[in-house]
Design an enzyme around this catalytic site. Structure first.
Site, PDB file in Angstrom:
ATOM      1  N   VAL A   1       0.834  -1.206   0.000  1.00  0.00           N
ATOM      2  CA  VAL A   1       0.000   0.000   0.000  1.00  0.00           C
ATOM      3  C   VAL A   1       0.866   1.252   0.000  1.00  0.00           C
ATOM      4  O   VAL A   1       0.622   2.194  -0.762  1.00  0.00           O
ATOM      5  CB  VAL A   1      -0.958  -0.009   1.210  1.00  0.00           C
ATOM      6  CG1 VAL A   1      -1.741   1.309   1.278  1.00  0.00           C
ATOM      7  CG2 VAL A   1      -1.912  -1.184   1.127  1.00  0.00           C
TER       8      VAL A   1
ATOM      9  N   ALA B   1       9.416   5.859   6.409  1.00  0.00           N
ATOM     10  CA  ALA B   1       9.978   4.937   7.397  1.00  0.00           C
ATOM     11  C   ALA B   1       9.796   3.504   6.919  1.00  0.00           C
ATOM     12  O   ALA B   1       8.687   3.096   6.540  1.00  0.00           O
ATOM     13  CB  ALA B   1       9.299   5.124   8.746  1.00  0.00           C
TER      14      ALA B   1
ATOM     15  N   GLU C   1     -10.357   6.124   5.700  1.00  0.00           N
ATOM     16  CA  GLU C   1     -11.209   5.496   4.686  1.00  0.00           C
ATOM     17  C   GLU C   1     -10.717   4.109   4.293  1.00  0.00           C
ATOM     18  O   GLU C   1     -11.508   3.174   4.091  1.00  0.00           O
ATOM     19  CB  GLU C   1     -11.281   6.386   3.439  1.00  0.00           C
ATOM     20  CG  GLU C   1     -12.177   5.864   2.329  1.00  0.00           C
ATOM     21  CD  GLU C   1     -13.633   5.799   2.754  1.00  0.00           C
ATOM     22  OE1 GLU C   1     -14.166   4.669   2.854  1.00  0.00           O
ATOM     23  OE2 GLU C   1     -14.225   6.860   2.998  1.00  0.00           O
TER      24      GLU C   1
ATOM     25  N   VAL D   1     -11.391   0.135   6.005  1.00  0.00           N
ATOM     26  CA  VAL D   1     -12.529  -0.760   5.774  1.00  0.00           C
ATOM     27  C   VAL D   1     -12.822  -0.820   4.283  1.00  0.00           C
ATOM     28  O   VAL D   1     -12.976   0.210   3.627  1.00  0.00           O
ATOM     29  CB  VAL D   1     -13.789  -0.267   6.522  1.00  0.00           C
ATOM     30  CG1 VAL D   1     -14.970  -1.189   6.234  1.00  0.00           C
ATOM     31  CG2 VAL D   1     -13.534  -0.181   8.011  1.00  0.00           C
TER      32      VAL D   1
ATOM     33  N   GLY E   1     -11.065  -1.544   1.647  1.00  0.00           N
ATOM     34  CA  GLY E   1     -10.059  -1.157   0.656  1.00  0.00           C
ATOM     35  C   GLY E   1     -10.381   0.118  -0.084  1.00  0.00           C
ATOM     36  O   GLY E   1     -10.495   1.190   0.501  1.00  0.00           O
TER      37      GLY E   1
ATOM     38  N   ASP F   1     -10.594 -10.375  11.049  1.00  0.00           N
ATOM     39  CA  ASP F   1     -10.398  -9.212  10.187  1.00  0.00           C
ATOM     40  C   ASP F   1     -11.731  -8.509   9.927  1.00  0.00           C
ATOM     41  O   ASP F   1     -11.847  -7.292  10.089  1.00  0.00           O
ATOM     42  CB  ASP F   1      -9.759  -9.654   8.863  1.00  0.00           C
ATOM     43  CG  ASP F   1      -9.649  -8.526   7.855  1.00  0.00           C
ATOM     44  OD1 ASP F   1      -8.659  -7.775   7.910  1.00  0.00           O
ATOM     45  OD2 ASP F   1     -10.562  -8.397   7.010  1.00  0.00           O
TER      46      ASP F   1
ATOM     47  N   LYS G   1     -13.270  -4.630  11.172  1.00  0.00           N
ATOM     48  CA  LYS G   1     -13.919  -3.689  10.254  1.00  0.00           C
ATOM     49  C   LYS G   1     -15.354  -3.406  10.694  1.00  0.00           C
ATOM     50  O   LYS G   1     -15.830  -2.265  10.592  1.00  0.00           O
ATOM     51  CB  LYS G   1     -13.886  -4.250   8.832  1.00  0.00           C
ATOM     52  CG  LYS G   1     -12.480  -4.360   8.263  1.00  0.00           C
ATOM     53  CD  LYS G   1     -12.456  -5.159   6.975  1.00  0.00           C
ATOM     54  CE  LYS G   1     -11.041  -5.299   6.443  1.00  0.00           C
ATOM     55  NZ  LYS G   1     -10.968  -6.198   5.255  1.00  0.00           N
TER      56      LYS G   1
ATOM     57  N   GLY H   1      -5.816  -4.933  -1.994  1.00  0.00           N
ATOM     58  CA  GLY H   1      -4.851  -4.717  -3.069  1.00  0.00           C
ATOM     59  C   GLY H   1      -4.146  -3.391  -2.884  1.00  0.00           C
ATOM     60  O   GLY H   1      -4.718  -2.429  -2.334  1.00  0.00           O
TER      61      GLY H   1
END
Length: 442
Positions: A28, A57, A143, A146, A148, A215, A219, A317
């Site tokens: 990401v 970082a 945003e 949750v 993607g 997971d 969410k 993704g």
């Protein structure tokens, strides 16, 4: 007919430069750097703000990330970024609770808005971080935490802030939806579908967080907090996973006009309580969520005035998630230049109902002895516990004898008592499966 002639190359005004410190540069983070580099001119032209990634970082300086960054941008010292007076805005895509929480808190204390995609962090201490951000007068935007790339959080916290939302129900984990889709559409076994998800990068080597519903539960906690304006944490969410879903369950669901999906369901009730849960659910084949296939996500919002809304798209993704992060970065950068911030408001305290206080229709699959009177004795147990049967199918003979029921709406406690009594019947060999059902009665 006259034509207007425009210059082929038009450089946008530089405007205010907002310098970004990025914590984490995995899939990401790297995609975000690429998007900002590619779209910087367009963003500046449309917003008057030029974004620049000035510090990043990372855990290792040696890893090839496929990026061309100037000398001095990469560092292994994340704490130096959140303390750097030359960093205006911080983006956190590290994941996990620590050190992310401490880094975000420090950034906020230093007057820097923060954008994060960290669902685990937000589902546990998000409310506290939001309070700190409000007190400091800076943004905390999330945003991408949750679903993607699907714009869901912003509509809930802005467009629908005045809407009474009764229920939010959706597919928010792409891994499990891919597995269930493979089982449904191709007859793939659970183990094989999971292995395929791992080979495609949809599932981690240890898939527990995905397949057991953790997971999706994180969410769901975030969705409920925003949709209902109250504090819900991951520990409040009931969850079941998909690891016990069998090929027989998939086949029976299809035969009866349903598809099995792992759903996150957030509800609020007239007594000011809320319920948040994640579990496999039989969804009517005609429902919009039933046709959501592969690794895609979809969320169904049911509002008092607006009616039904559905948000659909890629739920994971690098680039879809980075797109959602970038939207937040642009919002936060604009707010920073205006000296304002987007507040979550006051999050009230509301009781979260336990699963035993809820009601649902149920699918119950029993393996039974093939002998006279079995159906009558089983039906009698349902009647004794006031669980009404909507439909029943009898399958197989001998050792393959099955009774498959769909119930009307019934309380969880009544169904649990029914199952306990059924297992005590000599003619019931075992309870093969129990699944909740989205019915027309809801």
């Amino acid at each position: 007919m006259s034509e207007q002639v425009h210059s082929d190359v038009e450089r946008p005004p530089v405007g205010r430069v907002v310098r970004i410190g990025l914590l984490g540069c995995g899939n990401v983070g790297a995609a975000l750097v690429e998007l900002i580099d590619r779209e910087a001119d367009t963003i500046a032209a449309r917003t008057g703000v030029r974004l620049e990634v000035t510090r990043v970082a990372v855990r290792s300086m040696l890893k090839d990330r496929g990026l061309s960054l100037p000398d001095g941008v990469l560092t292994t010292d994340a704490a130096s970024i959140v303390a750097d007076p030359d960093v205006d805005l911080v983006v956190e895509v590290l994941g996990g609770i620590e050190p992310a929480r401490e880094l975000i808190d420090t950034a906020i204390s230093n007057g820097k808005p923060v954008v994060t995609a960290n669902k685990e962090l937000l589902a546990n201490v998000g409310s506290e971080l939001a309070l700190n951000a409000d007190a400091a007068g800076v943004d905390l935007l999330f945003e991408a935490a949750v679903a993607g790339g699907i714009p869901l959080i912003r509509p809930l916290r802005e467009s629908l802030v005045g809407e009474k939302i009764n229920r939010v129900m959706g597919i928010v984990n792409g891994t499990t939806n891919f597995i269930l889709s493979q089982m449904t559409e191709h007859g793939t076994g659970y183990g094989e579908a999971l292995s395929e998800a791992q080979s495609l990068g949809y599932a981690e080597r240890d898939p527990t967080a995905d397949v057991e519903g953790y997971d999706a539960g994180a969410k769901a906690a975030i969705i409920a907090t925003i949709a209902f304006g109250c504090r819900v944490v991951a520990g409040d969410v009931y969850h079941e996973g998909i690891s016990n879903i069998s090929a027989a369950d998939i086949a029976y669901a299809r035969q009866m006009g349903y598809r099995i999906k792992l759903l996150a369901i957030c509800e609020q009730f007239d007594d000011n309580t809320v319920a948040v849960r994640v579990h496999p659910t039989m969804v009517p084949a005609g429902h919009p969520l039933a046709s959501v296939s592969g690794s895609f996500n979809a969320v169904f919002v049911e509002g008092e005035a607006v009616g039904d809304l559905m948000f659909y798209g890629r739920g994971a993704g690098g680039f879809p998630t980075a797109s959602a992060v970038l939207g937040d970065v642009i919002d936060a950068a604009q707010n920073l230049t205006r000296g304002t911030n987007a507040s979550l408001g006051t999050l009230g305290r509301r009781r979260v109902r336990s699963i035993d206080e809820l009601s649902s229709a149920f699918y119950i699959n029993l393996e039974v002895s093939d002998e006279p009177g079995v159906l009558a004795s089983v039906a009698g147990i349902f009647g004794d516990h006031k669980v009404s049967i909507r439909s029943m199918e009898q399958e197989g003979l001998g050792a393959e004898a099955r009774l498959v029921f769909i119930t009307h709406q019934a309380s969880e406690s009544a169904v649990h008592a029914t199952l306990k009594a059924l297992t005590a019947l000599p003619t019931v060999v075992r309870v093969n499966s129990v699944l909740r059902v989205i019915s027309n009665e809801e």
